[in-house]
Every structure is written in structure tokens, then in C-alpha cells.
Design an enzyme around this catalytic site. Structure first.
Site, PDB file in Angstrom:
ATOM      1  N   GLY A   1      24.355  12.856 -28.756  1.00  0.00           N
ATOM      2  CA  GLY A   1      23.871  13.343 -27.463  1.00  0.00           C
ATOM      3  C   GLY A   1      24.554  12.656 -26.296  1.00  0.00           C
ATOM      4  N   ALA A   2      24.938  11.408 -26.507  1.00  0.00           N
ATOM      5  CA  ALA A   2      25.585  10.673 -25.413  1.00  0.00           C
ATOM      6  C   ALA A   2      26.931  11.298 -25.079  1.00  0.00           C
ATOM      7  CB  ALA A   2      25.756   9.212 -25.795  1.00  0.00           C
TER       8      ALA A   2
ATOM      9  N   GLY B   1       0.836  -1.199   0.000  1.00  0.00           N
ATOM     10  CA  GLY B   1       0.000   0.000   0.000  1.00  0.00           C
ATOM     11  C   GLY B   1       0.866   1.243   0.000  1.00  0.00           C
ATOM     12  N   GLY B   2       0.300   2.311   0.543  1.00  0.00           N
ATOM     13  CA  GLY B   2       1.034   3.580   0.579  1.00  0.00           C
ATOM     14  C   GLY B   2       2.335   3.478   1.349  1.00  0.00           C
TER      15      GLY B   2
HETATM   16  C1  HXC Z   1      -3.829  -4.230  11.906  1.00  0.00           C
HETATM   17  C2  HXC Z   1      -2.751  -6.095  11.141  1.00  0.00           C
HETATM   18  C3  HXC Z   1      -2.498  -5.467   9.913  1.00  0.00           C
HETATM   19  C4  HXC Z   1      -2.949  -4.138   9.748  1.00  0.00           C
HETATM   20  C5  HXC Z   1      -1.650  -7.430   9.840  1.00  0.00           C
HETATM   21  N1  HXC Z   1      -2.223  -7.309  11.042  1.00  0.00           N
HETATM   22  N2  HXC Z   1      -1.798  -6.316   9.127  1.00  0.00           N
HETATM   23  N3  HXC Z   1      -3.424  -5.488  12.127  1.00  0.00           N
HETATM   24  N4  HXC Z   1      -3.606  -3.553  10.784  1.00  0.00           N
HETATM   25  N5  HXC Z   1      -2.705  -3.455   8.641  1.00  0.00           N
HETATM   26  C6  HXC Z   1      -2.279  -8.314  12.071  1.00  0.00           C
HETATM   27  C7  HXC Z   1      -3.105  -9.505  11.671  1.00  0.00           C
HETATM   28  O1  HXC Z   1      -4.448  -9.254  11.944  1.00  0.00           O
HETATM   29  C8  HXC Z   1      -2.522 -10.584  12.551  1.00  0.00           C
HETATM   30  O2  HXC Z   1      -3.059 -10.447  13.848  1.00  0.00           O
HETATM   31  C9  HXC Z   1      -1.074 -10.219  12.643  1.00  0.00           C
HETATM   32  O3  HXC Z   1      -0.978  -8.848  12.256  1.00  0.00           O
HETATM   33  C10 HXC Z   1      -0.198 -11.021  11.715  1.00  0.00           C
HETATM   34  O4  HXC Z   1      -0.804 -10.991  10.411  1.00  0.00           O
HETATM   35  P1  HXC Z   1      -1.107 -12.300   9.581  1.00  0.00           P
HETATM   36  O5  HXC Z   1      -2.151 -11.923   8.601  1.00  0.00           O
HETATM   37  O6  HXC Z   1      -1.378 -13.447  10.485  1.00  0.00           O
HETATM   38  O7  HXC Z   1       0.305 -12.544   8.901  1.00  0.00           O
HETATM   39  P2  HXC Z   1       0.622 -13.132   7.437  1.00  0.00           P
HETATM   40  O8  HXC Z   1      -0.224 -14.334   7.182  1.00  0.00           O
HETATM   41  O9  HXC Z   1       2.097 -13.275   7.362  1.00  0.00           O
HETATM   42  O10 HXC Z   1       0.131 -12.004   6.426  1.00  0.00           O
HETATM   43  C11 HXC Z   1       0.783 -10.749   6.398  1.00  0.00           C
HETATM   44  C12 HXC Z   1      -0.048  -9.746   5.570  1.00  0.00           C
HETATM   45  C13 HXC Z   1      -1.497  -9.715   6.057  1.00  0.00           C
HETATM   46  C14 HXC Z   1       0.003 -10.186   4.081  1.00  0.00           C
HETATM   47  C15 HXC Z   1       0.655  -8.403   5.668  1.00  0.00           C
HETATM   48  O11 HXC Z   1      -1.487  -9.524   7.460  1.00  0.00           O
HETATM   49  C16 HXC Z   1      -2.266  -8.615   5.442  1.00  0.00           C
HETATM   50  O12 HXC Z   1      -2.719  -8.742   4.311  1.00  0.00           O
HETATM   51  N6  HXC Z   1      -2.452  -7.529   6.215  1.00  0.00           N
HETATM   52  C17 HXC Z   1      -3.242  -6.409   5.755  1.00  0.00           C
HETATM   53  C18 HXC Z   1      -2.471  -5.633   4.708  1.00  0.00           C
HETATM   54  C19 HXC Z   1      -3.194  -4.387   4.314  1.00  0.00           C
HETATM   55  O13 HXC Z   1      -4.121  -4.415   3.527  1.00  0.00           O
HETATM   56  N7  HXC Z   1      -2.787  -3.276   4.962  1.00  0.00           N
HETATM   57  C20 HXC Z   1      -3.300  -2.002   4.664  1.00  0.00           C
HETATM   58  C21 HXC Z   1      -2.582  -1.534   3.406  1.00  0.00           C
HETATM   59  S1  HXC Z   1      -3.123   0.045   2.934  1.00  0.00           S
HETATM   60  P3  HXC Z   1      -3.482 -11.714  14.712  1.00  0.00           P
HETATM   61  O14 HXC Z   1      -3.914 -11.112  16.005  1.00  0.00           O
HETATM   62  O15 HXC Z   1      -4.533 -12.382  13.936  1.00  0.00           O
HETATM   63  O16 HXC Z   1      -2.222 -12.539  14.799  1.00  0.00           O
HETATM   64  C22 HXC Z   1      -2.040   1.011   3.650  1.00  0.00           C
HETATM   65  C23 HXC Z   1      -2.327   2.409   3.339  1.00  0.00           C
HETATM   66  C24 HXC Z   1      -1.148   3.230   3.715  1.00  0.00           C
HETATM   67  O17 HXC Z   1      -1.140   0.637   4.266  1.00  0.00           O
HETATM   68  C25 HXC Z   1      -1.302   4.572   3.062  1.00  0.00           C
HETATM   69  C26 HXC Z   1      -0.202   5.474   3.474  1.00  0.00           C
HETATM   70  C27 HXC Z   1      -0.304   6.777   2.748  1.00  0.00           C
END
Ligand code: HXC
Length: 514
Positions: free
Chosen positions: A404-405, A169-170
């Protein structure tokens, strides 16, 4: 007092455990080290000064109240690498997946502010599920705080991002705003939108590694500057990289005692350029002969391999190397290689590293795809970077420097300080065949034997332009040197330029072609 000390010990122990023994075991089962294990590998033993170990997220956060872990998913502090100070943060995946929170941002931005004020490089170890979903806009704003500091620190203190887990993501924009991205193969990945979104919008199936793994970013996107097979290797690359960089933009890059003689000649270079100009050769051999033994750290080696860039040492002093590689695409410049060179020259300029340019380039790559892709604006970046750079610049034309290079790659007009050429240099506006056809079109049309005439005209053109003497005659080349003596000539040149001072006109900022 004893009670108080005991309370502190308990809290500190809890902080050491991050998300707890079970989640540490899960982290290991994923083939990953914990944040603290990584820091132990990265930093000089006993040098880590942690800050914010006991910070936790607010108690009113949606869905999170029961789980308040000390540290809140990131370990932050100052330490030393080879006795030089660094600021480091390591996201802790064992706490809520290392998800990015307001408290994480407070810890990281505090670290960045202190690092900026004290002129200390910043290293981020990324392993996070992205913005903490439960914190909503607060975690988005938190990212923004870090992005802004990445921008304000840019070119002031070196910033290195190491990707040791998810970075999605971001979140990817913080590493993208830093100077160097290092990825660990198999465990690190970066993408804006994950495989599920890609499937939904395009119907294409990809794994996380196929979409944003280390090899993709190393070979195709150019996002990763260095890749290691595992996280230990990635952390070693951080140390290697820092050995070429100053602490900040007011500092000189670190001089190491050289193990290679500054007068060493390289006779093998006298025969490296093939007689037949259509045959390539590997520029890595030239670089290895010129720089201090085994000192070349190539960046982005698998991306736009028609040029090579990287850090090296000459007589112990760090330099940036830019070179065409005639073994790939004949060393021609294209969109990706223009971006690669331009950014690297600006990094060298920001951190006071002289730039050595080795030229063997037939020109910018012709083609519809290149034109449609904007080779004009991308190619312009090289000129912008070289002409704007005030660090010492030395170029050596090995063979072709066409059109140019020739201008872009550190010609005198790019404010290059010393321009050398080998006797094999060919400096011309365009290749001989093309020139003959443009200049003598009518004569060739009317000739009784146009093929013989063309051959003769090409030979005359080559005689006139395919040597460095015309350019030396006009002062565009300072010296024609024997290839074997290039290393001592570069070292002496750098010694002359060590105290160079050059200023650019004052302005808010230029408008970088992009
Ligand atoms: C809160 C989160 C989290 C998140 C993971 N966890 N990502 N909690 N916010 N963004 C938690 C899970 O719920 C889990 O908790 C623990 O962390 C470990 O994650 P798992 O899913 O068990 O691990 P894994 O199977 O290795 O998968 C990793 C992962 C997956 C692929 C990163 O967790 C995932 O898809 N997370 C969400 C990613 C996402 O969409 N993030 C937002 C992106 S948008 P428990 O308690 O169950 O163990 C963004 C915008 C930013 O970031 C913009 C900035 C400008």
C-alpha cells in the site's frame, strides 16, 4: 485645531502603553515581550499600519466599566515582512490578560476580511487568558466569528499562529484551524482544559507546561509545527515560513535567486543506501544533498519522525518535501505519519508548491494498536491527499516501496507526474519472507529441507521483484536514475512541470477520510 491634535496625541500615546507601565513591567517580569515589542521584531521597520488602536469595550460591561483601555487587548493592522504585505494581530496581555472580547473580535475579523479580499497572509500572535469572562456569551460569539473566518480563509491566504503565552479553552481552535502553529518554549502553552480541571476529573497533577507546553505539542500531540527557544526565535520562524509561501492561492511561491548550482551532482548518494536492507539511514542526509544548500525547513521534526516533511528550494523555487525516514521505525507509515503527510500535501496543493516524495517504506506498520486506532482511515488520508493534489508531483523510490505504501506515496495512479527510482529500489506487493510463506505454503510443508527451500524461494522472489526494472518495464517508473544525479533530474522535471494545469471534477467538496 491644536486642541484636537493634542487630544489625538494623548489618545495615541495611551494606546501605545496598552495596560500601562506597571502591567508592561509585569509582562517583562513573566519573561514575555509586549504585543508592540513583538510586532516591532516581526515587521519591517516603519511598515506597520495600525487599525482600531482606539477601540474600547462597551461602558456597560459587567465589572469592566472602570477599565477601558484603548485597543481592548489586541493590536491589529497591516505591515510588511521582507517587503511582502502581511495582516497581523497581537494579543496584548497587559490589557485584561489579553482576554478575548467582542471588540477584539471586531478588530480581528475586520483585519481578516480585508486580508482575504486583498489576498494577504494572516499572522496571529496569541497571548490571552481566553474568553473575557465579564462579557459572557458575547465573548464566546466573538470567538465563533474568528473561527468561521479561519475556516473560510483556509487554503486561500496562509494563516500562521504564534503561541507566545496562554492559549486555553475553546481559544485553541483558532490556531488549530490555521495552517501553521509556532510555539515559543517555556512561555507558550495550549490546552482545552487546564491543570485544575485535569486534577479534578482524573486526579493527575500536571503543570501547564507538562500539559500543553511547546515540547508536548511538538513531540506528542502534533499540534505545533515549529518550536523556538524564545519568542524572537518564534518570530524568525514566521519570516522563514513565509519565504516559501505565496501571498495567496492564486499567486506563485516566491522564487529566490539560487546560490546552489542546478547541475550539482551528489556522489555521496551513490553509497547512502546500505547493502543490508535491514539497516536504516538518515533521510535528512539525502534531503540536504538534493535541495538548495541549507534551504530545508522541516516541519513537525519531532512528531512522527518516521516521515519527514518540510519546505525547501530547488534552483530557488520552493517545493514541499515528503520522505520516509528509514532511521525511525524503518520508515513505515502509521497513524500519526499518515496525518502528517496528508495535511502537508494538502498545504502544498493549496499554495501551489510542487511535492517531491522520497520513498523508502516497508509498508503500513502492522499491529493491533494501529488497527484499533484506525490506521485504515488515517492511512487513507495519504491517498486522498496525493490523488486530489493538482500541483506538480515527482517521486523517487530510493529503496523499499512495498504494498500500500507504494501506491499511496505518489505512485503514477496518485496522478504523480514523474516517477523516478534508484537502482536500489525494491517495488513489490509484500516483503520476500511473507510472500514465500503465502505463495509456497504447501511446498514448504512437504519439502525435505523446508529451510533451504524457503531460502531459495526468497532469493528467487527478490531477484524478480526487488529491483526497479519490473516497474520500469511496465511504465510505472519513468526513469531509473543514478542517485548522484537526482538533484539535476528533479530540477529539470520541475522546469517541465512549471506550467502544469490539472483540474479536479467540480463538486461542493469531497469527503476527506478522518
Ligand atoms: C477576564 C482575565 C481573563 C479572562 C485573565 N484575566 N484571564 N480577565 N477574562 N479570561 C485578567 C486577570 O484577572 C488579571 O487581571 C490579568 O488578566 C492578568 O491575569 P493573571 O491571572 O494575573 O496572569 P497569570 O498569573 O499569568 O495567569 C494567566 C492565566 C490566568 C493562567 C491565563 O489569568 C487564568 O487562568 N485566566 C483565566 C483562564 C480561563 O479560564 N479563561 C476562560 C477559558 S474558557 P488583574 O486586573 O487581576 O491584573 C474559554 C472559552 C472559549 O476561553 C470558548 C470559545 C469557543
Amino acid at each position: 485645531m491644536e486642541d484636537r491634535l493634542e487630544q489625538l496625541r494623548v489618545l495615541r500615546e495611551a494606546a501605545q502603553l496598552g495596560g500601562g507601565a506597571q502591567r508592561i513591567a509585569q509582562q517583562h517580569a513573566r519573561g514575555k515581550l509586549t504585543a508592540r515589542e513583538r510586532l516591532a521584531l516581526l515587521l519591517d521597520p516603519g511598515s506597520f499600519q495600525e487599525l482600531g488602536a482606539l477601540a474600547r469595550h462597551g461602558i456597560s460591561d459587567f465589572g469592566l466599566a472602570a477599565e477601558r483601555y484603548p485597543g481592548d487587548g489586541v493590536v491589529t493592522g497591516f505591515g510588511k515582512i521582507n517587503e511582502r504585505r502581511v495582516a497581523v494581530y497581537a494579543q496584548d496581555f497587559t490589557i485584561l490578560g489579553g482576554s478575548f472580547s467582542e471588540v477584539q473580535a471586531q478588530k480581528i475579523t475586520r483585519l481578516m476580511d480585508l486580508a482575504m479580499e486583498s489576498g494577504i497572509p494572516i499572522i496571529g500572535l496569541n497571548d490571552s487568558g481566553g474568553a473575557r469572562i465579564q462579557e459572557g456569551v458575547r465573548s464566546l460569539a466573538a470567538y465563533g466569528e474568528v473561527f468561521a473566518r479561519n475556516v473560510l480563509s483556509s487554503g486561500i491566504v496562509p494563516q500562521i499562529s504564534v503561541i507566545l503565552g496562554p492559549c486555553a479553552g475553546g481559544a485553541v481552535y483558532s490556531p488549530a484551524l490555521t495552517d501553521f502553529v509556532i510555539m515559543a518554549r517555556d512561555i507558550g502553552y495550549m490546552f482545552l482544559t487546564g491543570p485544575e480541571v485535569v486534577r479534578a476529573v482524573s486526579g493527575r497533577e500536571v503543570t501547564v507546561q507538562q500539559l500543553g507546553g511547546a515540547d508536548i505539542h511538538h513531540q506528542r500531540s502534533g499540534v505545533a509545527h515549529l518550536v523556538a527557544d524564545d519568542e524572537r526565535g518564534a518570530l524568525d520562524l514566521v519570516k522563514a515560513l513565509l519565504s516559501y509561501l505565496p501571498q495567496n492561492n492564486t499567486d506563485d511561491p516566491p522564487h529566490l535567486l539560487p546560490s546552489d548550482s542546478p547541475e550539482r551532482m551528489a556522489p555521496v548518494l551513490n553509497s547512502i543506501v546500505p547493502e543490508d536492507e535491514r539497516i536504516g539511514y538518515d533521510m535528512h542526509t539525502v534531503v540536504a544533498q538534493l535541495v538548495d544548500e541549507a534551504s530545508f525547513l522541516e516541519l513537525q521534526p519531532a512528531y512522527a519522525a518516521n516521515v519527514l516533511i518540510g519546505f525547501a528550494r530547488l534552483d530557488g523555487y520552493p517545493v514541499g518535501i515528503v520522505a520516509n525516514n528509514p532511521a525511525v521505525l524503518a520508515g513505515a507509515l502509521d497513524i500519526d505519519s499518515s496525518d502528517k503527510i496528508a495535511r502537508f500535501v494538502r498545504i502544498c496543493d493549496a499554495y501551489n508548491l510542487p511535492v517531491i516524495t522520497l520513498v523508502d517504506c516497508p509498508g503500513y506498520l502492522p499491529g493491533i494498536e494501529q488497527e484499533y486506532g484506525g490506521v485504515i482511515r488515517h492511512g487513507a488520508k495519504i491517498i486522498y491527499a496525493y490523488a486530489g493534489a493538482t500541483v506538480p508531483k515527482i517521486s523517487v523510490v530510493l529503496r523499499k516501496a512495498i504494498g500500500g505504501a507504494y501506491i499511496a506515496l505518489s505512485s503514477k495512479q496518485m496522478r504523480c507526474d514523474l516517477n523516478f527510482a534508484w537502482p536500489t529500489a525494491q517495488i513489490a506487493v509484500m516483503g520476500a519472507e511473507g510472500a514465500a510463506r503465502v505463495l509456497w505454503r504447501e511446498e514448504l510443508k512437504q519439502a525435505a529441507d523446508p529451510i533451504a527451500l524457503e531460502r531459495q524461494l526468497i532469493a528467487e522472489y527478490r531477484e524478480r521483484f526487488f529491483n526497479p526494472y519490473h516497474a520500469a518495464d511496465l511504465g510505472q517508473i519513468d526513469e531509473i536514475i543514478e542517485p548522484a544525479e537526482t538533484r539535476p533530474r528533479l530540477i529539470r522535471g520541475l522546469e517541465i512541470l512549471r506550467t502544469k494545469v490539472q483540474q479536479n471534477p467540480p463538486r461542493k467538496h469531497g469527503l476527506y477520510p478522518s
